[in-house]
Design a protein around this motif. Structure first.
Motif, short mmCIF file in Angstrom:
data_model
loop_
_atom_site.label_atom_id
_atom_site.label_comp_id
_atom_site.label_asym_id
_atom_site.label_seq_id
_atom_site.Cartn_x
_atom_site.Cartn_y
_atom_site.Cartn_z
N PRO A 11 56.41 45.91 34.64
CA PRO A 11 57.51 46.82 34.95
C PRO A 11 57.46 48.11 34.12
CG PRO A 11 58.31 44.56 34.71
CD PRO A 11 56.88 44.57 34.29
N VAL A 12 57.11 47.99 32.84
CA VAL A 12 56.95 49.16 31.98
C VAL A 12 55.53 49.14 31.43
CG1 VAL A 12 57.82 50.40 29.98
CG2 VAL A 12 59.38 49.02 31.34
N ASP A 13 54.72 50.10 31.88
CA ASP A 13 53.34 50.15 31.42
C ASP A 13 53.33 50.55 29.94
OD1 ASP A 13 50.61 50.86 30.93
OD2 ASP A 13 50.36 51.01 33.11
N PRO A 14 52.76 49.72 29.04
CA PRO A 14 52.76 50.06 27.60
C PRO A 14 52.04 51.36 27.29
CG PRO A 14 51.30 48.18 28.08
CD PRO A 14 52.09 48.43 29.32
N ARG A 15 51.18 51.83 28.21
CA ARG A 15 50.49 53.09 27.96
C ARG A 15 51.45 54.28 27.99
NH1 ARG A 15 45.77 52.33 32.33
NH2 ARG A 15 47.59 51.52 33.45
N LEU A 16 52.61 54.09 28.62
CA LEU A 16 53.62 55.15 28.63
C LEU A 16 54.07 55.45 27.20
CD1 LEU A 16 55.49 56.96 30.41
CD2 LEU A 16 57.15 55.09 30.33
N TRP A 17 54.22 54.42 26.39
CA TRP A 17 54.62 54.62 24.99
C TRP A 17 53.54 55.37 24.22
CZ3 TRP A 17 58.67 51.26 22.56
CH2 TRP A 17 59.44 50.60 23.52
N ARG A 18 52.27 55.09 24.55
CA ARG A 18 51.17 55.68 23.80
C ARG A 18 50.94 57.14 24.15
NH1 ARG A 18 47.62 52.16 25.04
NH2 ARG A 18 46.18 53.21 26.44
N TYR A 19 51.03 57.46 25.43
CA TYR A 19 50.70 58.81 25.86
C TYR A 19 51.90 59.76 25.92
CZ TYR A 19 46.18 56.88 27.22
OH TYR A 19 44.94 56.28 27.20
N ARG A 138 65.43 57.00 36.31
CA ARG A 138 66.36 56.08 36.98
C ARG A 138 65.94 54.62 36.84
NH1 ARG A 138 66.60 59.40 42.68
NH2 ARG A 138 66.88 61.48 41.77
N TYR A 139 64.68 54.35 37.19
CA TYR A 139 64.25 52.96 37.20
C TYR A 139 64.22 52.35 35.80
CZ TYR A 139 61.04 48.98 37.54
OH TYR A 139 60.47 47.74 37.43
N LEU A 140 63.58 53.02 34.85
CA LEU A 140 63.48 52.47 33.51
C LEU A 140 64.84 52.33 32.82
CD1 LEU A 140 60.21 54.13 32.14
CD2 LEU A 140 60.52 51.89 33.19
N PRO A 141 65.75 53.33 32.91
CA PRO A 141 67.09 53.10 32.33
C PRO A 141 67.82 51.92 32.96
CG PRO A 141 66.75 55.43 32.73
CD PRO A 141 65.60 54.73 33.37
N GLN A 142 67.67 51.76 34.29
CA GLN A 142 68.34 50.64 34.94
C GLN A 142 67.72 49.31 34.52
OE1 GLN A 142 71.15 50.91 36.87
NE2 GLN A 142 71.13 48.71 36.52
N LEU A 143 66.42 49.31 34.27
CA LEU A 143 65.75 48.10 33.80
C LEU A 143 66.29 47.70 32.42
CD1 LEU A 143 63.47 46.20 34.79
CD2 LEU A 143 61.89 47.56 33.41
N VAL A 144 66.45 48.69 31.54
CA VAL A 144 67.01 48.41 30.21
C VAL A 144 68.45 47.92 30.34
CG1 VAL A 144 67.62 49.44 28.00
CG2 VAL A 144 65.47 50.06 29.10
N GLN A 145 69.22 48.57 31.22
CA GLN A 145 70.62 48.17 31.44
C GLN A 145 70.70 46.71 31.91
OE1 GLN A 145 73.46 49.87 31.08
NE2 GLN A 145 74.91 48.57 32.18
N THR A 171 72.93 30.98 40.56
CA THR A 171 72.66 31.80 41.76
C THR A 171 71.91 33.09 41.44
OG1 THR A 171 74.85 32.83 41.54
CG2 THR A 171 74.66 30.90 42.98
N LEU A 172 72.02 33.56 40.22
CA LEU A 172 71.38 34.84 39.86
C LEU A 172 69.86 34.83 40.03
CD1 LEU A 172 72.08 37.68 38.72
CD2 LEU A 172 71.58 36.76 36.45
N PRO A 173 69.15 33.75 39.67
CA PRO A 173 67.68 33.78 39.81
C PRO A 173 67.19 34.01 41.24
CG PRO A 173 68.33 31.98 38.38
CD PRO A 173 69.57 32.52 38.97
N LEU A 174 68.03 33.75 42.26
CA LEU A 174 67.58 33.99 43.64
C LEU A 174 67.22 35.46 43.85
CD1 LEU A 174 70.17 31.82 45.61
CD2 LEU A 174 67.76 31.30 45.15
N ILE A 175 67.97 36.35 43.21
CA ILE A 175 67.72 37.78 43.40
C ILE A 175 66.37 38.19 42.80
CG2 ILE A 175 68.57 40.09 42.88
CD1 ILE A 175 71.39 39.03 43.07
N ARG A 296 70.69 44.21 41.02
CA ARG A 296 70.59 44.81 42.36
C ARG A 296 70.13 46.26 42.25
NH1 ARG A 296 76.49 44.02 43.86
NH2 ARG A 296 76.02 45.72 45.31
N GLN A 297 70.67 46.97 41.26
CA GLN A 297 70.29 48.37 41.09
C GLN A 297 68.83 48.54 40.66
OE1 GLN A 297 71.94 51.29 41.72
NE2 GLN A 297 73.35 49.90 42.78
N VAL A 298 68.30 47.54 39.95
CA VAL A 298 66.88 47.59 39.61
C VAL A 298 66.04 47.63 40.88
CG1 VAL A 298 64.97 46.25 38.66
CG2 VAL A 298 67.05 46.54 37.33
N GLY A 299 66.41 46.78 41.86
CA GLY A 299 65.68 46.78 43.12
C GLY A 299 65.80 48.10 43.85
#
Length: 546
Positions: A11-19, A138-145, A171-175, A296-299
């Protein structure tokens, strides 16, 4: 043959932190904001429940409504701050990555870019990096949230009502399961869309470059039809991505609605039989949708940023290639000025030219001769990485490709390659700390001691004669050697525009520099060059003799 499996992308490529250094502090700030937002969500549910219960009981609502208003304002402000932080961070990350990509392409050099589609590289540095805005913003902040908020909200529900907390937990793991399945399909179709866009850019660029030739041979209509076909492919791939995105959104909303409905029905029955109080039931019902909302917002944001996710693979591929090319081996320190260096070429062949075998060491001038087209300049371009070649090039016993040529080789080509600015700036190009004494010494070696180093030149060195411009280019290579940055000098026809007196001065200077420890590869068709050469390598269309 079975298609090669696409490597799994986290989901988060560690190379983003490096570059992109800006991404490191960004994740920390977003995590703190997510904690505050989660607290605001719990506070909103708590004070809303209390206000309803107090209103039913006929109690005073002043303090509760004031607290509720404060929580609503805080939640709105936190959302605004997060949006602004994400927007600024995504702009900084995009800028840092674009600079890194362009710098990486420059470090890799023409030899690498010649094997790549320039239109694809332009697409990666342009549209591909632009597509990172929704991914980073958008995606990465929502992932952290989601990582922070979801466990805390479930814990709050469990604390208030263990049955409701357990229901959400089951029920949450179904998502996530459906998100993973849909994400695999999305990644596949998005990758195809990105590759189709790359083909479209390449086809369009090649057609524009060869338009005159196509017109002469009456093939312009066929080229236009080919572009139209690729455009239709891109349209179909885009519609497929949108279709998968809509189906994904429907599936996630449906699952979340069913899960919340299960909690609501269970709370309703327990309220009727009196096993659950109204305050607890309302609190749990208000938190249940909030517990499912982050995931849901992550999706949703994953699909919005899917093009950026696909582009990161090509962006990081360029950066990884540049990092690998510029990372010297542990023993490859900057060459010492007075050390004894060796250069060895074994079966080096450029294009269809004959292979070259050559050995040289510090203190030698090796003259490379041959008719036009025999490969003299191509040999130097292979050393510089400007031309792809087979065979092996070793410097000091190690593969020369293991470190950038700029760490051991200085070059002056047939074209001076001067830029607008002062003569000193042209000589010290790439070395901002070059002393004025070194610049003056290099000018004296090429016979330009009386030229003002701070004289301004126009575009492409306008203001100098052809011979002067050529000598300034040689002075630039000599200055790098005098600074200890380049024990090897590669000079391509350095006296082509010089008269006999200036040429003789240059030859004497090169002999002096070689006697002081330089290794000089000299390409020249002048007979006078033989007077300073230690060895002569003769190239021709059939063989190489030394």
């Amino acid at each position: 043959m079975a298609p090669e499996a696409e490597p799994r992308q986290p989901p988060v490529d560690p190379r983003l932190w490096r570059y992109a250094a800006a991404s490191r502090s960004f994740f920390l700030v977003i995590a703190l904001l997510s904690l505050a937002q989660t607290a605001a969500i719990v506070g909103f549910a708590f004070f809303t429940t209390r206000a309803i219960v107090d209103a039913i009981a006929g109690d005073d609502l002043t303090g509760t409504l004031a607290a509720l208003t404060g929580v609503v304002v805080a939640r709105a402000l936190l959302s605004l701050v997060r949006e602004r932080v994400a927007a600024r961070a995504s702009a900084r990350v995009e800028s840092q990555l674009r600079g890194a990509v362009l710098d990486g392409i420059a470090r890799l050099g023409p030899g690498w870019t010649a094997t790549r589609s320039t239109s694809h590289l332009a697409l990666v540095a342009g549209r591909g990096l632009d597509a990172l805005e929704p991914y980073v913003g958008r995606y990465l902040p929502q992932l952290v949230q989601t990582v922070i908020a979801t466990p805390l909200l479930i814990a709050a529900m469990w604390q208030a009502d263990a049955i409701s907390g357990l229901t959400v937990l089951l029920t949450l793991p179904l998502i996530p399961i459906f998100m993973i399945l849909i994400g695999l399909a999305t990644r596949s179709v998005q990758r195809r869309q990105w590759e189709t866009l790359s083909r479209l850019a390449t086809r369009f660029s090649e057609t524009v470059q060869g338009l005159s030739t196509l017109t002469v041979f009456g093939r312009q209509r066929r080229a236009a039809d080919a572009i139209e076909r690729v455009t239709d492919d891109y349209r179909r791939e885009t519609m497929t991505v949108l279709r998968v995105s809509f189906l994904s959104g429907f599936a996630l909303e449906f699952l979340a609605s069913i899960s919340v409905a299960i909690v609501a029905v269970a709370v309703g029955f327990r309220l009727i039989d009196g096993s659950l109080t109204l305050s607890v039931g309302l609190f749990v019902l208000l938190l249940a949708p909030e517990a499912f909302l982050p995931i849901r917002q992550v999706g949703v944001q994953f699909h919005a940023s899917s093009e950026g996710v696909a582009a990161t693979r090509d962006v990081f591929a360029v950066l990884d290639a540049a990092a690998a090319a510029s990372a010297p081996p542990a023993q490859a320190a900057a060459p010492a000025q007075g050390a004894d260096h060796r250069l060895r070429l074994e079966g080096v062949r450029v294009r269809d030219l004959p292979p070259v075998d050559l050995e040289a060491r510090s203190g030698e001038i090796v003259l490379v001769e041959g008719p036009s087209g025999a490969g003299k300049s191509s040999l130097l371009q292979a050393l510089l990485g400007f031309a792809s070649a087979t065979g092996r090039i070793e410097f000091d016993g190690a593969d020369a490709a293991s470190r950038p040529p700029s760490t051991w080789l200085a070059w002056a080509g047939q074209r001076p390659g001067l830029a607008s600015g002062t003569i000193a700036a042209n000589i010290s190009l790439g070395d901002d700390d070059m002393p004025a004494e070194t610049i003056q010494q290099a000018l004296a070696l090429v016979g330009l001691a009386d030229v003002d180093p701070y004289r301004m030149l126009g575009v492409q060195g306008a203001g100098l004669s052809g011979g002067q411009a050529q000598r300034v280019a040689v002075a630039r290579a000599l200055a790098r050697h005098l600074r200890g940055h380049a024990p090897v000098l590669a000079l391509d026809e350095p006296s082509a525009a010089l008269d006999a007196a200036a040429e003789q001065h240059l030859w004497q200077s090169l002999r002096t520099v070689a006697d002081a420890g330089a290794l000089i590869l000299l390409v020249s068709h002048r007979e006078s060059a033989r007077t300073i050469a230690d060895r002569v390598v003769r190239l021709n269309s059939a063989e190489v003799t030394a």
